[in-house]
Structures are given as C-alpha cells and as structure tokens.
Design an enzyme around this catalytic site. Sequence first.
Site, PDB file in Angstrom:
ATOM      1  N   LYS A   6       3.653  -3.880   6.001  1.00 38.37           N
ATOM      2  CA  LYS A   6       3.866  -3.853   4.554  1.00 38.37           C
ATOM      3  C   LYS A   6       5.287  -3.410   4.216  1.00 38.37           C
ATOM      4  O   LYS A   6       5.897  -3.917   3.269  1.00 38.37           O
ATOM      5  CB  LYS A   6       2.835  -2.935   3.882  1.00 38.37           C
ATOM      6  CG  LYS A   6       1.435  -3.516   3.884  1.00 38.37           C
ATOM      7  CD  LYS A   6       1.373  -4.853   3.160  1.00 38.37           C
ATOM      8  CE  LYS A   6      -0.020  -5.394   3.025  1.00 38.37           C
ATOM      9  NZ  LYS A   6      -0.050  -6.702   2.328  1.00 38.37           N
ATOM     10  N   TYR A  37      -0.203  -1.383  10.228  1.00 40.51           N
ATOM     11  CA  TYR A  37      -0.403  -1.991   8.915  1.00 40.51           C
ATOM     12  C   TYR A  37       0.720  -1.568   7.973  1.00 40.51           C
ATOM     13  O   TYR A  37       1.298  -2.388   7.255  1.00 40.51           O
ATOM     14  CB  TYR A  37      -1.755  -1.565   8.358  1.00 40.51           C
ATOM     15  CG  TYR A  37      -2.025  -2.059   6.957  1.00 40.51           C
ATOM     16  CD1 TYR A  37      -2.316  -3.393   6.718  1.00 40.51           C
ATOM     17  CD2 TYR A  37      -1.982  -1.188   5.872  1.00 40.51           C
ATOM     18  CE1 TYR A  37      -2.559  -3.859   5.438  1.00 40.51           C
ATOM     19  CE2 TYR A  37      -2.217  -1.637   4.582  1.00 40.51           C
ATOM     20  CZ  TYR A  37      -2.512  -2.974   4.370  1.00 40.51           C
ATOM     21  OH  TYR A  37      -2.739  -3.424   3.106  1.00 40.51           O
ATOM     22  N   SER A  45       0.829  -1.197   0.000  1.00 44.01           N
ATOM     23  CA  SER A  45       0.000   0.000   0.000  1.00 44.01           C
ATOM     24  C   SER A  45       0.866   1.249   0.000  1.00 44.01           C
ATOM     25  O   SER A  45       1.948   1.269   0.608  1.00 44.01           O
ATOM     26  CB  SER A  45      -0.898   0.006   1.243  1.00 44.01           C
ATOM     27  OG  SER A  45      -1.511   1.260   1.424  1.00 44.01           O
TER      28      SER A  45
END
Length: 254
Positions: free
Chosen positions: A167, A163, A150
């Site tokens: 990633k 998060y 992302s």
Amino acid sequence: MDLGLNGRTVIVTGASGGIGRALTRAFAAEGADLVLTYHGRREEAERLAKEVEAGGGRALATRYDMADPQAAAALTEAVLEWSGRIDVLVNNAVVWGDDAPVPAHRFEDVPEELWTRTVNVNIEGAVRLSRQVAPVLRRQRWGRLVHLSSTLVSDGAAGSEYYAAAKAALHGFSRSAAFSLGADGDILSNVVMLGLTRTDTNAEITEQHGHIYSARAPIGRLLEAAEVAGPIVYLASAANTGITGQVVTVSGGS
C-alpha cells in the site's frame, strides 16, 4: 450537491466486499453507471448489480483477477464495449495474505511465495489497471483515480508488514501519476487511507480489535462503510476540481 457523476462510468474493483458494496450504492445514488468486479463472490456481485438496476441505474458485474497479468486489459476492453467510456477507477480490491501459516509477529518466517504474492499482486494489480485506464482518461481529458489504502501504512501492526509495504508503494505511484495525468486534462489521482472500518463482512475483526481503534479515535468509535464511501465518491467526482496527488485519511481521526 450535484457531484457530476450522472452517466459517468465508474469501475469499482472488489465490489462484492464490504467497502465495495457501500461504494457501489453511493455511486449509484449519484447516477453513475457501475462496473462491479469480483474475484470469488460472483453471486454477491450479481445481486448488487441487480440492486442498482432495480433502482433505475446501470450495472455490470464481471470477474477480475488482480493476479492475472492479462486481466486488466480484458476488463478495460469489456467496459469500453459495454459503456463506450471509462471515467472513474476505484482500486478497492486487495489480497490480504492471511493464509501465511506462521505467527503474525514473525514476518521473516512468512514463506517466500506468500509474502511476494501479497506485495506483488496488491501493487501490480492496481498499477496494471491504472495503466490500462489511463489512455482512455487522457483521450477524454477527464478522469479520476482513487486508490484505497490503509492506516497500517502509517500506524503499523505486527503481521501487516507486506500488505503495508504494498500500500505504501501505491502512495508513491499515485503521487507521481497525478503529475503525469494532470498534464493531459482534468484527471486526478488520489489515495484514501482507511482505518479499521465496520462493514457487513468484517464483524469478527471489528469485534476482536475494534475497541483498540475506537479508543484512539477522537469520535470514540469505528466508522461505518457508508461513512467512508462519501469522501471516496467526492474525490472521484466532478465536484472535486483541485485535490490530486494526495493521501486523504478517513479513519475517524485515529
């Protein structure tokens, strides 16, 4: 362009979600045999598998729990029993960590068990499955790993600390894995970093925040799921012969 995916076996984790559905349809259009994993959306995954089969393709819908340390080995064994080979792994499934009952801007107040789950499951789930698939790819001397990430990693946003951390760790893993795998054949590993993408499952999010991302993008809009599927399928294909160890941003330029 012939992408060289006809008859190859492709695992798409999180296939029942919006991006996963678009990926499934794009790979099926290239003649790939699809393994579609789901966590809780069994009916959606099975419906998608039937759609692939109705179009003349082969598909297997199977449950996969990223948080289960034994699930990656079980999935790999099931795929080999079904197909006899694994050619492509697309690590698409995620755990968002949206259940944290605190304001998004106070990352230090997220309970220990919630933030560690977000970090650990997102990293370990993708790495475990990559570890299980890697020996198969090495034996075949051909394979593709594509890990979905992302733009939150590079752009940041309050509430996305854990998060994004997970990633970002996946970026480092993919880069080094590309060197290890590349020594044993035509085996490539890449990350595709997606911006906010319009899918058939995230209408509420895109309506609330889409205008922010659209304003940043040179094209002035969000990308659709089918648009991001194309570059991902290319990186996972035989047509890609030299892109590896890279982080490729597919966000409409935002």
